[in-house]
Design a protein around this motif. Structure first.
Motif, mmCIF file in Angstrom:
data_model
loop_
_atom_site.group_PDB
_atom_site.id
_atom_site.type_symbol
_atom_site.label_atom_id
_atom_site.label_comp_id
_atom_site.label_asym_id
_atom_site.label_seq_id
_atom_site.Cartn_x
_atom_site.Cartn_y
_atom_site.Cartn_z
ATOM 1 N N SER A 11 -8.073 29.792 99.392
ATOM 2 C CA SER A 11 -6.699 29.354 99.630
ATOM 3 C C SER A 11 -5.832 29.765 98.448
ATOM 4 O O SER A 11 -6.139 29.409 97.309
ATOM 5 C CB SER A 11 -6.652 27.831 99.814
ATOM 6 N N THR A 12 -4.774 30.518 98.705
ATOM 7 C CA THR A 12 -3.874 30.904 97.616
ATOM 8 C C THR A 12 -3.171 29.688 97.031
ATOM 9 O O THR A 12 -2.887 29.647 95.830
ATOM 10 C CB THR A 12 -2.834 31.933 98.091
ATOM 11 N N THR A 32 -0.834 36.498 96.054
ATOM 12 C CA THR A 32 -1.106 36.990 97.408
ATOM 13 C C THR A 32 -2.591 37.269 97.543
ATOM 14 O O THR A 32 -3.297 37.479 96.555
ATOM 15 C CB THR A 32 -0.332 38.286 97.720
ATOM 16 N N ALA A 33 -3.065 37.272 98.789
ATOM 17 C CA ALA A 33 -4.462 37.593 99.057
ATOM 18 C C ALA A 33 -4.555 38.436 100.326
ATOM 19 O O ALA A 33 -3.850 38.174 101.308
ATOM 20 C CB ALA A 33 -5.292 36.322 99.216
ATOM 21 N N GLU A 34 -5.423 39.440 100.282
ATOM 22 C CA GLU A 34 -5.652 40.267 101.466
ATOM 23 C C GLU A 34 -6.413 39.482 102.529
ATOM 24 O O GLU A 34 -6.227 39.681 103.720
ATOM 25 C CB GLU A 34 -6.440 41.527 101.096
ATOM 26 N N ASN A 35 -7.291 38.590 102.076
ATOM 27 C CA ASN A 35 -8.083 37.787 103.007
ATOM 28 C C ASN A 35 -8.143 36.360 102.486
ATOM 29 O O ASN A 35 -8.498 36.125 101.338
ATOM 30 C CB ASN A 35 -9.501 38.357 103.143
ATOM 31 N N GLN A 36 -7.757 35.416 103.324
ATOM 32 C CA GLN A 36 -7.793 34.001 102.961
ATOM 33 C C GLN A 36 -8.743 33.292 103.922
ATOM 34 O O GLN A 36 -8.542 33.334 105.131
ATOM 35 C CB GLN A 36 -6.394 33.395 103.048
ATOM 36 N N THR A 37 -9.778 32.667 103.365
ATOM 37 C CA THR A 37 -10.843 32.115 104.216
ATOM 38 C C THR A 37 -10.633 30.669 104.602
ATOM 39 O O THR A 37 -11.270 30.176 105.521
ATOM 40 C CB THR A 37 -12.201 32.238 103.501
ATOM 41 N N ASN A 38 -9.738 29.974 103.892
ATOM 42 C CA ASN A 38 -9.539 28.547 104.188
ATOM 43 C C ASN A 38 -8.071 28.188 104.040
ATOM 44 O O ASN A 38 -7.718 27.215 103.365
ATOM 45 C CB ASN A 38 -10.407 27.682 103.263
ATOM 46 N N GLY A 39 -7.199 28.984 104.670
ATOM 47 C CA GLY A 39 -5.769 28.710 104.604
ATOM 48 C C GLY A 39 -5.414 27.415 105.307
ATOM 49 O O GLY A 39 -6.045 27.042 106.301
ATOM 50 N N LYS A 40 -4.400 26.734 104.795
ATOM 51 C CA LYS A 40 -4.021 25.435 105.341
ATOM 52 C C LYS A 40 -2.660 25.507 106.015
ATOM 53 O O LYS A 40 -1.771 26.227 105.578
ATOM 54 C CB LYS A 40 -3.982 24.384 104.220
#
Length: 242
Positions: A11-12, A32-40
């Motif tokens: 999560s950023t 920033t992130a190219e891939n977020q695994t647990n965004g809220k």
């Protein structure tokens, strides 16, 4: 404005919150992130995004709010800023679905989640999390979602968005400090389905009809009910069915 680019992160928002607790970060630091695994998302939901296709952005703002301010102000500021950036890029039929989802036509293309951190001495630091669907084209099992690419039938350079959005947020904060009422009125005008009879669902899964009139200064949705009374609802108390 400092930009930290990550390849993958859970999560950023969480990353920036932790970093802010460890370092004295520059105001308006971006992650920033190219891939977020647990965004809220809102209501405890997750924000799913296809890797490399979309914007996942978190922004630190320091002392935008004071303890005497309404916390919802920053939500209005952020949604208006994103809306303006997209208007400048000629994205059609934009609106803001309460409290701060970004819509084009009847499709959700972006969302905002703001987390406030109360510091010693009364300062408030805010982490503004923004998800924007940019170049993703597959929204299987997400019938209410879309992207800039789908709506405009072209790909976008997603690297332009962090600085565009952050700069617009900074500008809108300045405008807010001198003329917040004008910006509130713009927010009201851009509300999704405002003034239209619409079905709603409450926490008891009961359905009812109502008309969105506006939003209170504390962020509650103001709805005219069928008996002409006006009720206010918090984000966890009501769902707009559309």
């Amino acid at each position: 404005m400092k930009l930290i680019k990550l390849d993958a992160i859970d999560s950023t928002n969480d990353f920036l919150k932790t970093l802010n607790s460890q370092e004295d970060l520059e105001n308006f630091t971006m992650v920033t992130a190219e891939n977020q695994t647990n965004g809220k998302g809102q209501r405890g939901a997750t924000w799913a995004t296809e890797s490399g296709k979309n914007l996942t952005l978190s922004i630190l703002t320091k002392n935008t709010l004071t303890p005497n301010d309404q916390v919802f102000d920053l939500s209005v500021i952020t949604s208006l800023a994103i809306n303006q950036v997209l208007e400048d890029l000629n994205i059609p039929q934009l609106s803001i679905k309460w409290p701060n989802d970004i819509m084009s036509y009847n499709k959700k293309i972006g969302g905002v989640l703001i987390e406030n951190i109360h510091k010693s001495g009364g300062e408030i630091h805010s982490i503004i999390g923004i998800g924007l669907n940019v170049n993703q084209t597959d929204f299987e099992n997400l019938p209410k979602a879309s992207s800039l690419a789908v709506i405009c039938n072209k790909e976008f350079d997603k690297t332009i968005f962090p600085e565009l959005i952050t700069a617009r947020i900074k500008k809108t904060i300045t405008e807010w400090r001198t003329n917040s009422e004008k910006l509130w009125q713009i927010y009201f005008q851009k509300l999704f389905k405002k003034g239209v009879p619409m079905p709603f669902q409450n926490t008891k899964n009961e359905h009812f009809m109502g008309i969105i009139l506006g939003v209170s200064k504390t962020g509650k949705l103001q709805v005219q009910l069928e008996d002409d009374s006006i009720a206010e609802f918090d984000i966890k108390e009501i769902t707009l069915l559309y």
